[in-house]
Design an enzyme around this catalytic site. Structure first.
Site, mmCIF file in Angstrom:
data_model
loop_
_atom_site.group_PDB
_atom_site.id
_atom_site.type_symbol
_atom_site.label_atom_id
_atom_site.label_comp_id
_atom_site.label_asym_id
_atom_site.label_seq_id
_atom_site.Cartn_x
_atom_site.Cartn_y
_atom_site.Cartn_z
ATOM 1 C CD GLU A 1 -2.653 -1.276 2.557
ATOM 2 O OE1 GLU A 1 -3.838 -1.625 2.497
ATOM 3 O OE2 GLU A 1 -2.074 -1.060 3.636
HETATM 4 C C1 TNX Z 1 -4.379 -4.120 4.941
HETATM 5 S S1 TNX Z 1 -2.625 -6.456 4.573
HETATM 6 C C2 TNX Z 1 -3.084 -3.836 5.337
HETATM 7 C C3 TNX Z 1 -2.836 -3.349 6.700
HETATM 8 C C4 TNX Z 1 -4.112 -3.139 7.468
HETATM 9 C C5 TNX Z 1 -5.055 -4.277 7.191
HETATM 10 C C6 TNX Z 1 -6.323 -4.234 7.980
HETATM 11 C C7 TNX Z 1 -1.656 -5.385 4.274
HETATM 12 C C8 TNX Z 1 -0.455 -5.830 3.640
HETATM 13 N N1 TNX Z 1 -1.977 -4.123 4.581
HETATM 14 O O1 TNX Z 1 -2.069 -2.178 6.668
HETATM 15 O O2 TNX Z 1 -3.814 -3.087 8.826
HETATM 16 O O3 TNX Z 1 -5.377 -4.268 5.826
HETATM 17 O O4 TNX Z 1 -7.050 -5.407 7.815
#
Ligand code: TNX
Length: 518
Positions: free
Chosen positions: A334
């Site tokens: 992300e």
């Molecule tokens: C996605 S899974 C994210 C996290 C969040 C999570 C909450 C991932 C690699 N990144 O930063 O905490 O969703 O479910």
């Protein structure tokens, strides 16, 4: 003749009076809940009874003696009985044997083990200390539930069903992840989590140590990361961090439970806590404010600045020195405000730094775009296409498909605590999937295991951790260990129902799913 008749009558009487007691003591194996279910279980004639005269034979190796000691300590806590342990090996009656035999070729895997309990003795044999540890977890599950208790139960009859077990894991990587960045959890909580997961033969604990909301590991060459960056948490809750001494203690405790800690420093996004601690890490040279919300994807390290790589070098050097395992997790998820070009450049440099300090890279599937090596582990979480591109470059894959393995997803829309972005995940849905069919066309040999992440935006204490993780994580442990042909939902559900008593004895605040009611 008359004499014989009275003998026969006496014998018959003895038999009749003995039989009900014997069967009451030696419950059938089906009444002991083995989770994860072993890959080969054969019922043997009569079981074994531990009493005050039982002798433990630990052999001459330090490793088998250490496992024997773990067992005798646990047994003393629960029974009040101290068993004699001998360092030789002698097939005496009324004995328990921990046998470490590196040449035991009939055991197919380093974590595999052989366990046989019969009237005269119990033998647990393995090629490595890890295998003995795994066998010991099964042995505990063959004993009455009170074996997990920390108070003495003088009335319990310590009987084990007669059984022969040949067991080995399906996957080498059987992991859990705990996000200690969104909320911070003290060392005791992490240790309790380690203890709980180890009993289901989970062998990796991935710690998500840094994120926008907090930096949780002391880095001596960059002290403000913790002086400033550790003080926040989601919702304005209390922050915190592990000193290097505390972190070493966690790593050592995990090792004692045959768990490898995989530390994650998430980058180049998810870095607001670092950007708040050191203005120089920002492209505009201005420190960011601490962040206590739940949004993702708004922060990035400055890819163009030399100091960014000095920072990374120091962090990874210090972290590598604290890490017993081969892997450092670089996150990489992300990074929505980093351009693709910058992202790839940054991760190419970051991967080289990890290599320089003798470690291999693990990362969320997103990192594959930067170019990865076949020593890299890619963690699949949301996009099978992306994960497949990682596999094409030769990487190994750990599966964390969010709708099945994300422990922070709610059980139902009405359960308290948790998120729902990947859906809701009741305990049957968490269990009913096949790791081999998640990523089509990826060779089975490249799928090295599964991991259950617990993100903690909505998780404020140990009770909340336990509520979300248990019992779903227990099902994941079975998917990671037990071959597909040896598990069914019906069998698992029955075993889990019986297993609840152990969770209660250990005061685990698990979610009492309606599916667990009779
Ligand atoms: C996605 S899974 C994210 C996290 C969040 C999570 C909450 C991932 C690699 N990144 O930063 O905490 O969703 O479910």
């Amino acid at each position: 003749m008359k004499k014989y008749v009275s003998y026969i009558i006496i014998l018959l009487y003895i038999c009749i009076s003995c039989t009900p007691e014997k069967t009451a003591i030696f419950v059938p194996i089906t009444e002991r809940s083995l989770i994860p279910y072993p890959n080969e279980v054969v019922t043997a004639e009569q079981g074994f009874l531990i009493d005050a005269n039982t002798t433990i034979y630990a052999g001459t190796s330090f490793d088998s003696q250490a496992i024997a000691l773990q067992f005798s300590d646990r047994f003393t806590k629960a029974s009040g009985i101290t068993l004699v342990t001998k360092k030789e090996s002698q097939l005496a009656k009324n004995s328990i044997h921990f046998v470490l035999d590196p040449t035991a070729n009939e055991i197919s895997d380093d974590e595999g083990y052989f366990l046989k309990s019969t009237k005269d003795r119990v033998i647990i044999r393995a090629k490595t200390m890890s295998g003995l540890f795994m066998g010991l977890q099964t042995f505990y599950q063959l004993l009455p539930d009170e074996i997990v208790s920390d108070t003495i139960h003088p009335k319990v009859v310590w009987a084990i069903p007669g059984v022969i077990i040949n067991d080995a894991p399906q996957y080498a990587y059987r992991g859990a992840m705990l996000d200690v960045a969104r909320h911070f959890f003290p060392v005791e909580d992490v240790k309790r989590y380690i203890e709980l997961i180890a009993s289901y033969k989970i062998n990796k604990l991935h710690l998500h140590l840094t994120d926008d909301q907090g930096w949780r590991i002391e880095i001596k060459s960059w002290p403000k990361l913790t002086e400033i960056g550790s003080t926040s948490a989601v919702g304005g809750d209390q922050g915190g961090f592990y000193t290097q001494a505390q972190y070493r203690d966690i790593v050592a405790y995990a090792k004692l439970h045959h768990i490898t800690i995989i530390p994650e420093i998430d980058m180049p996004g998810h870095t607001n806590a670092a950007l708040a601690s050191y203005p120089a890490l920002n492209c505009d040279g201005e420190a960011r404010s601490l962040y206590t919300g739940m949004k993702v994807g708004f922060s990035t390290l400055c890819v163009d600045k030399e100091i960014t790589y000095q920072f990374l070098d120091d962090v990874i050097r210090e972290l590598s020195a604290l890490t017993l395992g081969d892997y450092i997790h670089l996150g990489g998820d992300e990074s929505h405000v980093t351009s693709k070009e910058d992202y790839n450049l940054f991760l190419t440099k970051a991967q080289a730094i990890v290599k320089k300090y003798g470690k291999n890279v693990m990362g969320w599937e997103d990192i594959q775009s930067a170019g990865i090596s076949d020593e890299t582990i890619i963690q699949h979480w949301t996009n099978p296409e992306i994960a497949r591109l990682g596999a094409k470059q030769g990487a190994s894959i750990v599966l964390s498909p969010a709708p099945k393995t994300y422990l922070d997803m709610k059980y139902t829309k009405d359960t308290k605590i948790g998120l729902t972005w990947a859906g809701v995940t009741p305990i049957d849905s968490a269990y009913m999937w096949n790791p081999q069919s998640i990523l089509k066309d990826v060779p089975t040999s490249q799928i090295i295991g599964i991991e259950s992440p617990l993100w903690t935006e909505t998780v404020v204490d140990m009770n909340a951790i336990e509520y979300l993780a248990f019992p779903r994580l227990i099902g994941h442990a079975e998917l990671g260990w037990t071959q597909e042909e040896n598990r069914t939902w019906d069998s698992y559900l029955q075993r889990l129902k019986n297993h609840q008593n152990r969770l209660k004895i250990k005061n685990v605040h698990y979610y009492p799913s309606p599916l667990l009611e009779e």
